[in-house]
Design a protein around this motif. Sequence first.
Motif, short mmCIF file in Angstrom:
data_model
loop_
_atom_site.label_atom_id
_atom_site.label_comp_id
_atom_site.label_asym_id
_atom_site.label_seq_id
_atom_site.Cartn_x
_atom_site.Cartn_y
_atom_site.Cartn_z
N LEU A 1 0.73 -1.11 -0.06
CA LEU A 1 0.00 0.16 -0.04
C LEU A 1 0.88 1.14 0.11
N SER B 1 -5.48 3.44 -8.59
CA SER B 1 -5.53 2.50 -7.27
C SER B 1 -5.00 3.24 -6.29
N PRO B 2 -5.58 2.66 -4.70
CA PRO B 2 -4.96 3.21 -3.73
C PRO B 2 -3.46 3.03 -3.35
N ASP C 1 -10.51 1.38 -5.30
CA ASP C 1 -9.98 0.12 -4.68
C ASP C 1 -9.79 -1.10 -5.90
N ARG D 1 -6.65 -1.68 -7.70
CA ARG D 1 -5.15 -1.93 -7.28
C ARG D 1 -4.78 -3.23 -7.80
#
Length: 200
Positions: free
Chosen positions: A20, A51-52, A75, A78
């Motif tokens: 992340l 994407s996060p 989300d 990702r």
Amino acid sequence: MRTNVYFVRHAHSEYTPDELGRPLSKRGIQEAERVTEELLKQENISVVLSSPYKRAIETVAGIAGALGTEVIPIDGFRERLLSVQPVTDFSAAIKKVWEDHTFSLEGGESNKDAQKRGVDALIHVLDTYSGENIAVGTHGNIMVLIMNHFNNDYGFEFWNNLDMPDIFKLTFDGLKLAGVQRLWNRDWQSIDLRKNGQLE
């Protein structure tokens, strides 16, 4: 009404186990500046999604900054989770999941599951931002899985020859894919598709 989605595979990042929060490397920051320059120069971008994951957000953040807007995290864009544990043979593992659409490693996503997640996110984006030019910061595997949903010519070999970063313009008539154009120039840099045996 036509909608253009510009999938931007993120720029180079130094590998860390923090999926992340892994940031761009110094090289990646320079590459992201080129992404911003090229998309703002060539295309009338109006929405910036990502994407996060930090490396994907950082790759398209300059576009949002120039437009005076924010990067909206989605989300569904990702990267696919290959396995909850590091794999001993990355090449064999990634080839296996592409050969068997329903196969997954322990705790990981199959191509089928990751593709559904990505396509569902794309359909939501197409419904929400119909007629817009949308930049999406994302990752190599999930990007190709989404493209594969519309045309199975986009598969393992296509993924294996991507650049980092890379940019693909997907043009949609409603929810129908009408065209694909590559915007990234291979001559701008040399690239490394994998870092320490992990998906980039």
